[in-house]
Design a protein around this motif. Structure first.
Motif, PDB file in Angstrom:
ATOM      1  N   ASP A 199      -8.345  40.085  50.426  1.00  0.00           N
ATOM      2  CA  ASP A 199      -8.296  38.663  50.107  1.00  0.00           C
ATOM      3  C   ASP A 199      -7.400  38.475  48.878  1.00  0.00           C
ATOM      4  N   PRO A 200      -6.295  37.717  49.004  1.00  0.00           N
ATOM      5  CA  PRO A 200      -5.426  37.500  47.845  1.00  0.00           C
ATOM      6  C   PRO A 200      -6.145  36.918  46.635  1.00  0.00           C
ATOM      7  N   ALA A 201      -7.292  36.267  46.887  1.00  0.00           N
ATOM      8  CA  ALA A 201      -8.073  35.708  45.781  1.00  0.00           C
ATOM      9  C   ALA A 201      -8.638  36.804  44.886  1.00  0.00           C
ATOM     10  N   ASP A 202      -8.677  38.043  45.379  1.00  0.00           N
ATOM     11  CA  ASP A 202      -9.187  39.164  44.592  1.00  0.00           C
ATOM     12  C   ASP A 202      -8.119  39.813  43.718  1.00  0.00           C
ATOM     13  N   GLU A 248       1.426  32.493  43.208  1.00  0.00           N
ATOM     14  CA  GLU A 248       0.987  31.360  44.007  1.00  0.00           C
ATOM     15  C   GLU A 248       1.506  31.458  45.444  1.00  0.00           C
ATOM     16  N   GLY A 300      -0.774  33.565  47.545  1.00  0.00           N
ATOM     17  CA  GLY A 300      -2.150  33.107  47.697  1.00  0.00           C
ATOM     18  C   GLY A 300      -3.123  33.548  46.633  1.00  0.00           C
ATOM     19  N   ALA A 301      -2.626  34.097  45.531  1.00  0.00           N
ATOM     20  CA  ALA A 301      -3.525  34.446  44.432  1.00  0.00           C
ATOM     21  C   ALA A 301      -4.075  33.172  43.800  1.00  0.00           C
ATOM     22  N   THR A 302      -5.300  33.251  43.281  1.00  0.00           N
ATOM     23  CA  THR A 302      -5.919  32.086  42.662  1.00  0.00           C
ATOM     24  C   THR A 302      -5.577  32.030  41.166  1.00  0.00           C
ATOM     25  N   ASN A 320      -7.452  32.298  38.781  1.00  0.00           N
ATOM     26  CA  ASN A 320      -8.333  33.197  38.027  1.00  0.00           C
ATOM     27  C   ASN A 320      -7.697  34.586  37.947  1.00  0.00           C
ATOM     28  N   MET A 321      -6.592  34.663  37.211  1.00  0.00           N
ATOM     29  CA  MET A 321      -5.823  35.907  37.154  1.00  0.00           C
ATOM     30  C   MET A 321      -4.909  35.869  35.934  1.00  0.00           C
TER      31      MET A 321
END
Length: 349
Positions: free
Chosen positions: A69-72, A96, A99-101, A103-104
């Protein structure tokens, strides 16, 4: 286990040959190419820069691990000498785009041609410390060489992206270390093109740092060249890494797979990441790799890497391997090359 979970690479399709560059400047381009061991170099199209190259490589990287998951992704680092903006970071755009959020953490790195491997070291540190689940490190460049200068025969474009983590690691990083000094062999100070120190760039700069870092690594790991299946060295041309590998005791066969410069040119921060990507395209479980980058100014990062059993189930074919990416080049003349590289500057209105 900490190391590479996935990777992706990208090189522009266009090429120019040394003979064509020499034709314009009245020099023997064939002899120049032969001396540098460069047959051709990649040329970015007008709509390609460090950000687009990084994004393409990073998307290929994620295509190979659909369960991630790119969010991770907790960190994105891009090492380059040719960030398109002097102030705005490239890393935020790429983060972006994949797909990263928010929160990084993200940052652009510069250390001549080793900024990409510096990003890998930083990412590994964050992952090992448990501060992030995944880190992305990218080395990419659309490198510059003044028209008519020796650098013009080699300065190219391309890059590779690495997903670093602790789960389903396809290549474990057993150790990394660096050798760094203040050796000003290559620099740019408010100029369009960099300046290089000629012969000074060889012995006290490239060869001292690359061989020192590689020897330090083998001493630390208790290994010899015979313990490695592959060696990947920084490749400003084909001549330097070939000579350095011989000085260190490696065979041409150990160097061959990771040596891309003869057919794509010097991709600066992308050079070693691309060489390693090509090795990983062909590697099998149990293979051991010694990697040593070089950045003018000056320093080298070394890595001792072991390919794991995870490579057998890794979805490498979900994205193009480098042999496919490099298989169908389009050759351009010098006028097209100059247009694409934006070396012809129009007067300001």
């Amino acid at each position: 286990m900490v190391g590479i979970v996935s990777y992706g690479a990208y090189v522009p399709r266009y090429r120019i040959k040394p003979e064509e560059i020499g034709r314009i400047w009245g020099t023997d381009g064939a002899s120049m190419g032969k001396g540098l061991m460069i047959n051709q170099k990649s040329v970015p199209s007008p709509d390609e820069d460090t950000v687009t190259i990084s994004t393409e490589a990073a998307r290929y990287m994620l295509d190979r691990v659909p369960d991630v998951d790119p969010a991770d992704i907790g960190a994105v680092y891009i090492g380059s000498e040719s960030h398109p903006y002097a102030v705005k970071p490239s890393s935020t755009i790429v983060a972006e785009a994949i797909g990263a959020t928010p929160n990084m953490t993200a940052a652009d790195l510069e250390f001549a041609c080793k900024a990409g491997t510096a990003g890998i070291q930083a990412g590994l540190g964050l992952v090992k410390a448990g501060m992030v689940k995944y880190a992305v490190a990218i080395g990419a460049d659309t490198s510059q060489g003044a028209p008519g200068d020796a650098l013009e025969y080699s300065a190219a474009a391309g890059g590779a992206a690495y997903l670093l983590g602790t789960e389903k690691v396809i290549a474990e990083v057993n150790k990394t270390l660096s050798f760094t000094t203040d050796t000003p062999d290559f620099w740019r100070e408010g100029m369009m093109y960099p300046v290089h120190g000629g012969r000074f760039s060889g012995e006290p700069a490239y060869f001292r740092h690359v061989t020192s870092a590689a020897k330090m690594m083998m001493e630390a790991m208790g290994t010899t060249p015979a313990d490695y299946n592959y060696v990947v060295l920084h490749q400003p041309n084909g001549k330097f890494p070939t000579r350095a590998a011989k000085m260190l005791g490696f065979t041409p066969e150990q160097l061959e797979c990771g040596l891309l410069t003869p057919n794509i040119g010097n991709t600066y921060s992308g050079a070693v990441p691309l060489g390693l990507a090509h090795v990983l395209d062909h590697a099998k479980a149990g293979d051991r790799i010694l990697v040593t980058s070089y950045g003018s100014g000056a320093g080298s990062d070394a890595f001792d890497i072991t390919v794991t059993d995870e490579i057998d189930s890794y979805r490498r074919d979900n994205a193009p391997v480098l042999d496919k990416i490099l298989a169908d080049p389009v050759y351009v003349d010098y006028a097209t090359y100059a247009k694409y590289k934006n070396t012809i500057k129009m007067p300001e209105e």
